[in-house]
Design a protein around this motif. Structure first.
Motif, PDB file in Angstrom:
ATOM      1  N   ALA A 118       0.833  -1.207   0.000  1.00 21.48           N
ATOM      2  CA  ALA A 118       0.000   0.000   0.000  1.00 21.48           C
ATOM      3  C   ALA A 118       0.868   1.259   0.000  1.00 21.48           C
ATOM      4  O   ALA A 118       0.563   2.239  -0.692  1.00 21.48           O
ATOM      5  N   ALA A 119       1.964   1.213   0.765  1.00 18.10           N
ATOM      6  CA  ALA A 119       2.865   2.367   0.798  1.00 18.10           C
ATOM      7  C   ALA A 119       3.506   2.594  -0.568  1.00 18.10           C
ATOM      8  O   ALA A 119       3.656   3.736  -1.025  1.00 18.10           O
ATOM      9  N   VAL A 120       3.876   1.505  -1.247  1.00 14.51           N
ATOM     10  CA  VAL A 120       4.449   1.613  -2.587  1.00 14.51           C
ATOM     11  C   VAL A 120       3.427   2.191  -3.555  1.00 14.51           C
ATOM     12  O   VAL A 120       3.742   3.057  -4.388  1.00 14.51           O
ATOM     13  N   LEU A 121       2.175   1.729  -3.459  1.00 14.63           N
ATOM     14  CA  LEU A 121       1.132   2.266  -4.336  1.00 14.63           C
ATOM     15  C   LEU A 121       0.939   3.752  -4.117  1.00 14.63           C
ATOM     16  O   LEU A 121       0.871   4.528  -5.079  1.00 14.63           O
ATOM     17  N   ARG A 122       0.844   4.172  -2.859  1.00  9.60           N
ATOM     18  CA  ARG A 122       0.636   5.597  -2.584  1.00  9.60           C
ATOM     19  C   ARG A 122       1.773   6.429  -3.171  1.00  9.60           C
ATOM     20  O   ARG A 122       1.553   7.476  -3.780  1.00  9.60           O
ATOM     21  N   ARG A 123       3.009   5.932  -3.011  1.00 10.74           N
ATOM     22  CA  ARG A 123       4.175   6.652  -3.537  1.00 10.74           C
ATOM     23  C   ARG A 123       4.181   6.683  -5.051  1.00 10.74           C
ATOM     24  O   ARG A 123       4.352   7.738  -5.674  1.00 10.74           O
ATOM     25  N   ASP A 124       3.981   5.511  -5.683  1.00 10.76           N
ATOM     26  CA  ASP A 124       4.074   5.426  -7.140  1.00 10.76           C
ATOM     27  C   ASP A 124       2.916   6.139  -7.830  1.00 10.76           C
ATOM     28  O   ASP A 124       3.086   6.711  -8.918  1.00 10.76           O
ATOM     29  N   LEU A 150      -6.073  -4.445   6.303  1.00 12.32           N
ATOM     30  CA  LEU A 150      -7.159  -4.516   5.326  1.00 12.32           C
ATOM     31  C   LEU A 150      -7.888  -3.185   5.213  1.00 12.32           C
ATOM     32  O   LEU A 150      -8.170  -2.702   4.114  1.00 12.32           O
ATOM     33  N   ALA A 151      -8.188  -2.588   6.369  1.00 15.98           N
ATOM     34  CA  ALA A 151      -8.908  -1.311   6.368  1.00 15.98           C
ATOM     35  C   ALA A 151      -8.081  -0.209   5.723  1.00 15.98           C
ATOM     36  O   ALA A 151      -8.605   0.617   4.957  1.00 15.98           O
ATOM     37  N   GLU A 152      -6.776  -0.194   6.005  1.00 16.04           N
ATOM     38  CA  GLU A 152      -5.903   0.819   5.413  1.00 16.04           C
ATOM     39  C   GLU A 152      -5.843   0.653   3.885  1.00 16.04           C
ATOM     40  O   GLU A 152      -5.858   1.634   3.133  1.00 16.04           O
ATOM     41  N   SER A 153      -5.778  -0.587   3.425  1.00 12.72           N
ATOM     42  CA  SER A 153      -5.699  -0.853   1.984  1.00 12.72           C
ATOM     43  C   SER A 153      -6.994  -0.466   1.284  1.00 12.72           C
ATOM     44  O   SER A 153      -6.972   0.127   0.194  1.00 12.72           O
ATOM     45  N   LEU A 154      -8.108  -0.799   1.915  1.00  9.29           N
ATOM     46  CA  LEU A 154      -9.402  -0.435   1.338  1.00  9.29           C
ATOM     47  C   LEU A 154      -9.543   1.076   1.259  1.00  9.29           C
ATOM     48  O   LEU A 154      -9.988   1.617   0.237  1.00  9.29           O
ATOM     49  N   GLN A 155      -9.146   1.776   2.313  1.00  8.59           N
ATOM     50  CA  GLN A 155      -9.237   3.236   2.323  1.00  8.59           C
ATOM     51  C   GLN A 155      -8.348   3.851   1.248  1.00  8.59           C
ATOM     52  O   GLN A 155      -8.730   4.840   0.598  1.00  8.59           O
ATOM     53  N   LEU A 156      -7.171   3.261   1.031  1.00 10.96           N
ATOM     54  CA  LEU A 156      -6.272   3.782   0.005  1.00 10.96           C
ATOM     55  C   LEU A 156      -6.931   3.692  -1.371  1.00 10.96           C
ATOM     56  O   LEU A 156      -6.907   4.664  -2.141  1.00 10.96           O
TER      57      LEU A 156
END
Length: 471
Positions: A347-353, A390-396
């Motif tokens: 998720a962190a990689v997705l937010r950055r990229d 899971l919640a953090e990924s869904l929110q992203l």
């Protein structure tokens, strides 16, 4: 730092807004004499996405998109349909909003119309005459391009070269062939307004110079539109506005590439266009949006149905990952620390990229590729991830859907995003199919499964339940 490709500079430059923390955008809208085609839809989706990304990045955005509601084409259509030009404009403005709603396009903060701004248009024309940049001849008013020394700076054209290949038509009273109309004298049975030069109506280019400044002021941030508008429309807008005010007009000029059919630009004049509403009869609106965003906005797209089918399948994979996160967030499985940490890292990689792609001149193609990479991690780790991951990924994904506007499943089905209704209908169809199976009516059961598959929905028969998913 967001970088944009500024047509005026011919390169990417850092985006520095006029007012800190705010973005002012003006995008040329349609001339409302017909339903919009896919080529018209591209800038609508592109600049809606750019607007959304600025908002995602924390900017306060003022977005203006006009309607040209008086024009030769509208007058001709009114004569064909036997109704007034105003009725034609109203009909196709209503159709416009209906069509773009299916693409999840947000309404502009202001949708100005030319007919609502006649006093301001006349005032600007008067100012140009007073400045010596325009002249009146028998009820017409023309802009004198030779009076504006920077004419051609946006398109990179040299005025002498343009003049060398131009000719003044018989009966025209322009001083130079490249002079263009600011005001046109009235013709019989055409809409017209009072002016210092007699009854008439504005030329095409003057309207956007007026309406953009009316709502955004001088030196606003972004002026956008299709690449076909660079010359003469945007070039003439610059000349009019800057000759009148002495101030720079727009700070950044952004232009999207064409949609082509067999490598020819899609256009009504060539007759090779596909109406958006006809395409929407075969494909959900967010599949169309996803298809348009899978190519960088400045690159051309060559249209065919097969590419839309491919887009539908690709978008289905993203929706399946989103749906899996939804289900597991409500009922998580047995957690493993390593899986939760792997999902958080993905998720962190997705937010950055995603941010890196969009900061690089709004590269939606790379942004979507980053989402695809994340869905692989979701499919690998989500079933063993902890509830927080899971919640953090869904929110992203929901946050990024605020930009791309075609991630969440309820936004992409053919029932205009009514996810609750789709769920109820699927429960009913599954129940009917189960009853058919109990009666050993395998033909009916297979028919339901196959028909749903054709609609982009797969059924999975489990030991204790039947699950469905988008494909």
């Amino acid at each position: 730092m967001i970088q944009v490709y500024n047509t005026m500079d011919g390169r990417k430059v850092d985006f520095v807004p006029r007012d800190t923390g705010k973005v002012s955008m003006y995008v040329c809208g349609p001339t409302v004499y017909n339903y919009i085609h896919l080529g018209n839809a591209r800038p609508i989706v592109v600049f809606d996405t750019i607007r959304r990304y600025f908002q995602y990045a924390g900017y306060d955005v003022t977005y203006v998109q006009n309607f040209t509601d008086v024009d030769d084409k509208i007058i001709n259509r009114a004569q064909e349909e036997g109704i007034s030009a105003q009725a034609v404009a109203e009909k196709y403005i209503a159709a416009y909003f209906e069509d773009v709603r299916a693409l999840n396009v947000l309404k502009a903060d202001v949708h100005p119309r030319v007919t609502e701004h006649m006093p301001q248009i006349i005032a600007l024309v008067e100012r140009l005459i007073a400045n010596g940049a325009a002249y009146a001849v028998d009820g017409d008013v023309y802009f004198a391009v030779e009076k504006f020394k920077d004419y051609g700076k946006l398109s990179g054209r040299d005025l002498e070269d343009m003049l060398a290949g131009a000719r003044v038509k018989v009966g025209e009273q322009k001083r130079h062939p490249m002079d263009f109309a600011l005001w046109k004298a009235a013709k019989p049975d055409e809409p017209s307004w009072d002016s210092p030069w007699g009854q008439g109506r504005p030329g095409w280019h003057i309207e956007c110079s007026v309406m953009s400044r009316e709502y955004l002021g001088d030196n606003f941030d972004i002026h956008g539109g299709g690449a076909d508008l660079i010359f003469p429309h945007h070039e003439n807008e610059i000349a009019q506005a800057e000759a009148a005010t002495g101030c720079p007009f727009a700070r950044y000029w952004l232009h999207n590439g064409f949609i082509t059919v067999n490598d020819e630009k899609m256009s009504k004049s060539l007759g090779n266009f596909f109406l958006l509403r006809e395409i929407l009869e075969k494909f959900p609106g967010d599949v169309v949006r996803f298809y348009l965003l899978n190519t960088h906005y400045r690159s051309p797209i060559d249209f065919d149905d097969e590419k839309l089918h491919i887009a539908a399948k690709s978008l289905g994979r993203i929706r399946n990952a989103y749906k899996l996160l939804q289900e597991l967030t409500e009922q998580p499985g047995e957690a493993e620390a390593a899986a939760g940490e792997a999902l958080r890292q993905a998720a962190a990689v997705l937010r950055r990229d995603f941010a890196a792609a969009m900061d690089d001149d709004f590269n939606t193609a790379l942004a979507i590729a980053a989402i695809f990479d994340f869905t692989k991690a979701v499919n690998t780790y989500a079933r063993q991830a902890d509830a927080a991951a899971l919640a953090e990924s869904l929110q992203l994904l929901e946050d990024l859907d605020g930009v791309i506007a075609c991630v969440k499943p309820q936004a992409v089905n053919a029932l205009a995003g009514n996810d609750e209704m789709v769920g109820r209908l699927m429960e009913l169809l599954i129940e009917v199919r189960q009853q058919a199976r109990q009666k050993k009516d395998w033909a009916a059961a297979d028919y339901i499964r196959n028909a749903l598959k054709d609609c982009g929905i797969a059924l999975e028969d489990g030991a204790d339940a039947v699950r469905w998913k988008y494909i």
